[in-house]
Design a protein around this motif. Structure first.
Motif, short mmCIF file in Angstrom:
data_model
loop_
_atom_site.label_atom_id
_atom_site.label_comp_id
_atom_site.label_asym_id
_atom_site.label_seq_id
_atom_site.Cartn_x
_atom_site.Cartn_y
_atom_site.Cartn_z
N SER A 278 -5.12 4.20 15.42
CA SER A 278 -5.62 5.54 15.70
C SER A 278 -5.99 6.31 14.45
CB SER A 278 -4.62 6.33 16.53
OG SER A 278 -4.62 5.81 17.84
N HIS A 279 -5.46 5.95 13.28
CA HIS A 279 -6.06 6.61 12.13
C HIS A 279 -7.48 6.13 11.89
CE1 HIS A 279 -6.76 9.29 8.98
NE2 HIS A 279 -7.43 8.28 8.47
N PRO A 280 -7.72 4.81 11.78
CA PRO A 280 -9.14 4.40 11.73
C PRO A 280 -9.95 5.00 12.88
CG PRO A 280 -7.75 2.54 11.21
CD PRO A 280 -6.82 3.66 11.58
N GLY A 327 0.43 5.87 7.94
CA GLY A 327 1.79 6.43 7.87
C GLY A 327 1.83 7.93 7.72
N HIS A 328 0.68 8.60 7.44
CA HIS A 328 0.76 10.06 7.30
C HIS A 328 1.03 10.75 8.64
CE1 HIS A 328 -3.92 10.19 7.49
NE2 HIS A 328 -3.44 10.31 8.69
N HIS A 329 0.95 10.00 9.73
CA HIS A 329 1.35 10.58 11.01
C HIS A 329 2.84 10.44 11.24
CE1 HIS A 329 -2.82 11.18 12.29
NE2 HIS A 329 -3.06 10.06 11.64
N MET A 330 3.53 9.77 10.31
CA MET A 330 4.93 9.38 10.55
C MET A 330 5.88 9.88 9.47
SD MET A 330 4.18 5.47 11.73
CE MET A 330 5.91 5.09 11.95
#
Ligand code: HEM
Ligand SMILES: [Cu+2]
Ligand SMILES: [Cu+2]
Lengths: 587, 276
Positions: A278-280, A327-330
């Motif tokens: 989902s980041h891509p 990982g910036h969502h985590m």
């Protein structure tokens, strides 16, 4: 095959391939990329209105918690006296985001504009695999069916957020929507994944194999570059989401326990896999838009795109870095905080190519001869809003600051600046710009501008404010923050945002009316109403099956506006050197 | 029309700044900070706000000025230029430096907030479950995780001006332990025990928020953080102990071992599924 000069506008349509096909093969199960593109366009448009209605219901609840919704309230929730219940609220936010991301932005950019534009802009007759292309559209329908059906099953549609974090999404009794609704949600995501994977393989092959003579990679319009890199992202990232979703399905249905700690699994595993896609995916939702906006700005500034090669490099850099920032969502998830540092560095780095893009759009405008069409205004709004969305990203990328703004309305503000302010304005811009090519008619400019101005103002009223309440710590996905003393002060702002959102929602009816009205009453368009350079404008409007009535050849890049080599202020890609554009006479 | 549209776009930076100024003066700003490290986080936010604010103003104003100056209705032919690599690289270098600065500038605070765990025994265990927070304090023997522990839902009591180490767990789904006034946020994950530390600097009652969607009742998963003097804190623990002994709860108190038993076993989970 001989190279013909572009024929005069209004030449009879050459429809050699399709005249003998029946209605069903021509308009329903068509393999023509343009018909498929329009099928995607209209399907996603319907979902845009469904998703928008859900958003207004969310806003209603946030401004006037637990109050009866006028008109539709009694119809929808008669049992609760016309109020939104908390379980219904979590379902609303989940399905709003799911629909807007998976059924609107991704398919309208890649599916609708991608399908319509790729063969036309590279000078091909159709996609490399027309039948596969047809299937990529029809695989959307099982997904549509799953999500629609999920509203009517016991417990209602999925309500674990569009991110579908386990264990909430896996344990059947964790939430009402975690019953059959969640199973249907996962099936829908799997089908959508298959549809997009089929599409992306087709796009890659077509762009690599089917370019017209002379159309080198570095003569491709930015729209095609955006779609090309998007297809690569989809081809590599989607299998991960699809596999992860299948694992969640088996967790739910067969008791595998990949994501359940008590069964030897790990809830965080889903988050890694989900965000690895989902980041891509957020770039899947913006790179085609960036491409379209680049083409539109250059065309209406009558000036070459500033820094074509850096623009291509920036897209490639964004896509490459996009794979190592999930990982910036985590940051707050319980993931090793030292890993957070690495993800932060990569994330902040991604702001650099984003900045390059903004500078180059500004550089394109500077010294131009700007035409304020509806398409241009929406493209300019993209630039203006993307600046805000990109800059707010930096706050969240800084791990320490993210402690206070993660899972607050600051994030909601950020994502709407990039997805509505960015992608959706680009969709509007693309619609006004390519409508004449799609249907051979022009959209109404006056109503286009009214729609733009109102949307722009209401959009900022709704979403800029979210940064403020996000700074104040206001949490997202909360049906009413009335349980917390700290957030009571934001109630007036909630009412303000809802009023703006309602205004923005109703403004979209102007867009719909303009779109459908112009199909019937729009002024007829010739081949190249905007005096643009790219190859699609040399085909008839609308192009027949097989697209071109002559063999297109590219002699130059797509951005030679106001070139000193010709007297006209544009220099189409297919125009042999030392010939004046055939359509210039019309203006 | 160029002037009109230029002004429309100029309203973005003008109103953008106005909104932040108004928010600051009408109290729509950060929640009150009562933690030792929170001031530093607010400072970082402001540093980034000023830096990004400058870029925001510069770019949005250039956009509006271009629309004003290069209005097609009055400009002659556009300037033919395909770009300028020097400007491009120069701007990229400036932005790159700013970004490196932001990254490096906050590394130390991140390590303080999340990596360098203070060397002390856990003060309290906080357990998230649908839809409440349950606190578990050490009993009279001062040790957490044995039979004499004290349980209390809803309010988290901590002594002021002392380092607090919370041991964060969840017993069902994800939750997020969020103390806006202490600039603390950490997800609670089933199967993980995550340390969270802070030091409160003022007494008072503050919100304990659940910041991770945890089901239909997520909105009401509110607790309170009660920061009090050492004496009040100890009085609270004594009261809690008395309450627990009184209602004969002692015998059934969960121990560390049987707390984990409260997670459903695999068989139970599978059974529950088969049952539907
Ligand atoms: C300069 C570029 C960008 C940076 C530095 C950035 C950074 C971030 C970060 C760090 C987060 C996670 C915040 C959190 O949950 O605490 C985030 C969330 C998000 N970003 Fe971005 N972003 C950028 C551009 C974009 C773009 C271009 C898009 C989409 C077109 C996008 C869409 C989103 C979405 C949808 C979320 C929220 C996901 C969710 O939790 O529901 N971002 N961004
Ligand atoms: Cu991301
Ligand atoms: Cu919660």
């Amino acid at each position: 095959m001989t190279v013909a000069a572009s024929p005069s506008p209004g030449a009879p349509l050459v429809d050699a391939n399709s005249h003998h096909r029946g209605f069903l093969r021509r308009y329903i199960f068509s393999t023509d990329h343009k018909v498929i593109g329009l099928q995607f366009y209209f399907s996603t448009l319907i979902w845009f209105f469904v998703g928008g209605a859900l958003a207004l219901a969310v806003r209603w609840q946030l401004a006037w918690p637990w109050s009866e919704m006028p008109i539709v309230g009694r119809m929808l929730f008669a049992a609760e006296g016309g109020q939104i219940s908390p379980e219904f609220y979590t379902m609303l936010v989940t399905m709003h985001a799911t629909i807007m991301i998976f059924f609107v932005i991704i398919p309208i950019l890649a599916g609708a504009f991608g399908n319509f534009l790729i063969p036309l802009m590279i000078g091909a007759e159709d996609m490399a695999f027309p039948t596969l292309n047809m299937f990529s559209y029809w695989f959307m329908w099982p997904a549509f069916a799953c999500m629609t059906a999920s509203f009517f099953v016991a417990g209602g549609a999925a309500s674990a957020g569009w991110t579908s974090y386990p264990p909430l999404s896996v344990l059947h009794d964790a939430a009402p929507g975690s019953g059959p609704g969640q199973t249907l949600w996962l099936l829908g995501v799997v089908f959508i994944g298959i549809a997009s994977m089929l599409g992306s393989l087709n796009y890659l092959t077509t762009i690599i194999q089917m370019r017209a003579p002379g159309m080198t990679m570095l003569r491709l319009p930015m729209t095609i570059w955006g779609l090309f890199i998007t297809a690569i992202l989809q081809a590599f990232a989607l299998p991960v989401l699809t596999a992860a979703s299948v694992m969640q399905l088996t967790d739910r249905l067969l008791g595998t326990g990949f994501y359940l700690s008590e069964a030897g699994g790990q809830p965080l595993l889903w988050q890694h896999l989900f965000w690895f896609y989902s980041h891509p995916a957020v770039y899947i939702m913006i790179l085609p838009a960036m491409g379209m906006v680049s083409d539109i700005i250059s065309c209406y500034a009558r000036k070459p795109l500033f820094g074509y090669r850096p623009m291509v490099a920036a897209i490639i850099a964004i896509a490459g870095l996009g794979f190592i920032v999930w990982g910036h969502h985590m940051f707050m998830s319980g993931m090793n905080p030292a890993m957070g540092t690495t993800f932060m560095a990569a994330t902040i780095l991604i702001a650099l190519p984003s900045a390059v893009k903004v500078f180059n759009w500004l550089g394109t405008l500077w010294g131009g001869r700007i035409e304020f069409t509806s398409a241009m205004l929406n493209a300019l709004a993209f630039v203006s809003m993307f600046i805000i969305g990109g800059l707010s990203g930096i706050f969240m990328a800084a791990t320490t600051v993210d402690i206070v703004i993660h899972d607050t309305y600051f994030i909601v503000g950020h994502l709407h600046y990039v997805l509505f302010g960015g992608s959706t304005f680009a969709v509007f811009a693309g619609t006004y710009h390519w409508f004449p090519k799609m249907f051979g008619r022009q959209m109404n400019e006056f109503w286009g501008k009214v729609h733009f101005l109102l949307t722009f103002l209401f959009f900022n009223g709704t979403f800029f404010t979210m940064h403020i309440i996000g700074m104040g710590g206001y949490p997202r996905r909360v049906a009413a923050a009335t349980a917390y003393a700290e957030f009571a002060r934001f109630e007036p702002l909630n009412v303000f945002m809802t009023i703006c959102a309602l205004g923005m929602g109703f403004t979209q009816l102007i867009f719909a009316a303009n779109l459908f009205g112009s199909l019937i009453w729009g002024r007829r368009a010739d081949r190249n109403p905007w005096r643009a350079n790219t190859l699609e404008w040399t085909a008839p409007s609308p192009p027949p099956h097989g697209n071109f009535d002559f063999q297109p050849v590219a002699y130059r890049g797509p951005y030679e506006y106001s070139s000193p080599e010709v007297t006209a202020d544009f220099y189409p890609q297919n125009q042999p050197p030392d010939a004046e554009p055939a359509t210039a006479a019309a203006h | 029309m160029g002037k009109f549209w230029s002004l429309v776009f100029l309203s973005v930076p003008v109103l953008g700044v106005a909104v932040f100024v108004a928010a600051a003066s009408w109290g729509y700003w950060f929640p009150q900070n009562v933690s030792a490290h929170g001031g530093q986080i607010d400072h970082l936010f402001m540093v980034i706000l000023w830096l990004t604010g400058a870029v925001f103003l510069a770019t949005e104003i250039v956009l509006a000025v271009s629309l004003w100056r290069f209005d097609g209705a009055k400009s002659p032919r556009a300037r033919f230029s395909r770009g300028n690599m020097r400007i491009e690289l120069g701007l990229a270098a400036v932005v790159g430096l700013l970004l490196v600065f932001i990254t490096v500038y906050q590394l130390e605070d991140w390590a303080e907030a999340k990596i360098r765990q203070p060397d002390l025994p856990p003060t309290v265990e906080v357990n998230g479950r649908q839809f409440e927070w349950v606190m578990r304090y050490p009993g009279p023997n001062g040790e957490l995780g044995d039979a004499d522990d004290l349980f209390s839902p809803g309010d988290l009591h901590v002594p002021v001006d002392e380092d607090i180490l919370v041991s964060l767990v969840s017993e069902d789904v994800l939750h997020s332990f969020y103390l806006p006034n202490l600039r603390i946020k950490q997800d609670a994950v089933p199967g993980m025990r995550i340390p969270v530390w802070f030091r409160a600097t003022e007494t008072g009652v503050f919100d304990l928020v659940c910041a991770e969607l945890c089901g239909w009742g997520h909105y009401k998963m509110a607790g309170r953080l009660i920061v009090e003097s050492r004496a009040d804190y100890e009085a609270f623990l004594t009261r809690l102990e008395a309450e627990q002994n009184e209602d004969g709860f002692e015998e059934q108190q969960p121990t560390a071992a049987n707390t984990s038993q409260r997670h459903p076993s695999v068989a139970e989970v599978v059974y529950r599924r088969a049952a539907r």
